[in-house]
Enzyme design. Sequence first.
Site, PDB file in Angstrom:
ATOM      1  N   ASP A 191       0.616  -1.102   0.073  1.00 17.29           N
ATOM      2  CA  ASP A 191      -0.163   0.120   0.061  1.00 17.29           C
ATOM      3  C   ASP A 191       1.229   1.093   0.295  1.00 17.29           C
ATOM      4  O   ASP A 191       2.255   1.067  -0.106  1.00 17.29           O
ATOM      5  CB  ASP A 191      -1.119   0.155   1.003  1.00 17.29           C
ATOM      6  CG  ASP A 191      -0.014  -0.139   2.502  1.00 17.29           C
ATOM      7  OD1 ASP A 191       1.161  -0.624   2.986  1.00 17.29           O
ATOM      8  OD2 ASP A 191      -0.838   0.083   3.832  1.00 17.29           O
ATOM      9  N   ASP A 210       0.970 -17.851  -3.197  1.00 11.41           N
ATOM     10  CA  ASP A 210       2.073 -17.202  -4.738  1.00 11.41           C
ATOM     11  C   ASP A 210       0.984 -16.400  -5.466  1.00 11.41           C
ATOM     12  O   ASP A 210       1.119 -16.510  -6.691  1.00 11.41           O
ATOM     13  CB  ASP A 210       3.463 -17.267  -5.217  1.00 11.41           C
ATOM     14  CG  ASP A 210       4.040 -15.781  -5.293  1.00 11.41           C
ATOM     15  OD1 ASP A 210       4.141 -15.234  -5.564  1.00 11.41           O
ATOM     16  OD2 ASP A 210       4.494 -16.272  -6.497  1.00 11.41           O
TER      17      ASP A 210
END
Length: 607
Positions: free
Chosen positions: A203, A578
């Site tokens: 983020d 993943d």
Amino acid sequence: MKRRSTVLLSVTALLALTFTALPAGPAGAEQSTVRDVYQPDTGPRVRVNQVAYLPAGPKNATLVTGATTRLPWQLKDADGRTVAHGWTVPRGADVSSGQNVHSIDFGAFRGRGTDFTLAADGETSRPFDIGTGAYEQLRLDSLKYYYTQRSGIAIRDDLRPGYGRLAGHLNAAPNQGDANVPCQPGLCDYTLDVTGGWYDAGDHGKYVVNGGISTWELLSTYERSLLARTGQPWRLRDGSLALPESGNKVPDILDEARWELEFLMKMQVPEGQPLAGMAHSKVHDAQWTGLPLLPSDDPQKRELHAPTTQATLNLAATAAQAARLYRPYDPAFAAKALTAARTAWQAALAHPETYPDPNDGTGGGAYPDDNASDEFYWAAAELYLTTGERQFADFVLASPVHTADIFGPLGFDWGRTAAAGRLDLATVPSALPGRDKVRRSVIKAADTYLATAASQPYGMPYAPDGNLYDWGSNAQVLNNAHVIATAYDLTGAAKYHDGALESMDYLLGRNALNISYVTGYGEVNSHRQHSRWYARELDPNLPDPPRGTLAGGPNSGIQDPYAQSRLQGCTGQFCYIDDIQSWSTNETAVNWNAALAWMASFVADQG
Ligand code: 9MR
């Protein structure tokens, strides 16, 4: 101290924006006939460190097999010649994976080379090296990661080919920028220039609490290089990390940590304001953004969130530590840092229970924490080690944290910072009364982690209660290994050396998923970590995460909907995927890479 909670209150907000469509499974993933049941492609059943074992270090592997009696194994060189052989040790059912396994010890082999394989039970492992070079590279790559996480500066493509990008959050449209950020409505009537620092993770938020432990672990990587008998400070010298500051005669690791330290200091409430000296907990977007999104393309309003005792003490601790480490290079900066640390300390004493709001998770993470005794202890320890002043020694000695058993199964982290203070009191020279006892407490903790590792057929010093892997478990494995490694620095005893080294095997491929969790390391490695700008999985014009990026790792909580759609009912080690959408198992974060950098540097020093 962090509450043991895996609930992320902003989950719904985040997933609404980031979880648009289910991408296809990883290339090569086997799909079972029932479409919804995800089965990872775990490759050969012989599990090794896919990167490298040290020639003089332990060498262990794990075999997944139904066999209940011992089986022969062969170590083969690059030409397929058997160079060592022996017998497996049946270990029965492994709790962490639910598999029946054997362990293999080929540590008696002392040769060197590349592309070895290990064969057993009709299977051949992925290839690996026996040598030291990979760890020297990993020490640097894990640290180089921070430059591309930087906010407020353009990333130069000549320094990081493929990663060049515009500066983020410098008030150039569409960014609203970090140069004059207001508080959340009603909280304060000033704005602050909080440009710079590192983006926390995938983020664009910047958090003092998580920035604190990350900065501490980077500074500690450097401080260890100065103090430990195997330390090699010149490996971290000026020029070692290819930074814009390279050439300024300051070790590059200090240049990198300073980028965050300057930001942490900018988060301090200015003089004359009601909470002067405290640190705002975080600055981030008003609303969650989706993926992919370059930092320079983020259109959201940025806001300062309420100051907290924990953030203030993170600032006090790291700025105090910085004051002693930067003094030889920049005495003015060292003095400024010490002043900020003292001011923060006084402010925390005046506001000892101003905790973060656990519901403050819109647009950024909450980092909830309802106990600041560990942060007080850590900050007092750093202030004492830097100044030698009695007031700080008295605080340390009077703190119940000083003698508490603080080394739990989940390891130290952003919300459990007592260990940072204890480890530094054990390793940084001082006249603290009872220092021997402090050192013994670290050695005792290392013995407990060694016992855990010995009980694990995959050899990691991590066995969380109920086999519930925590958010960021890979960094917790590394931080437990950090304690073992520190016991080696304190004692020179081989068992700690070996235990610390063996811990790396798990991260680099000796695990149930047969994956290396570090981008670019190992034949099969994590490279689709959750990030808004290393987002090649979503936009082919963007890069994968840089070499040396650690994935958060197995997380039994599987808080994100993508993981929930594929990993429901997963056992421990299997709670990982993943994929860029899996922010609860596969994010990248500055605190996790810091744990990797410290350990990679330790291992490289043992070569
Ligand atoms: O690493 C954090 C983990 O310990 C917490 O359980 C989780 C939920 O609060 O948050 C993690 O931190 C994330 C932060 O809140 C926002 N930026 C990304 C971080 C890594 O996932």
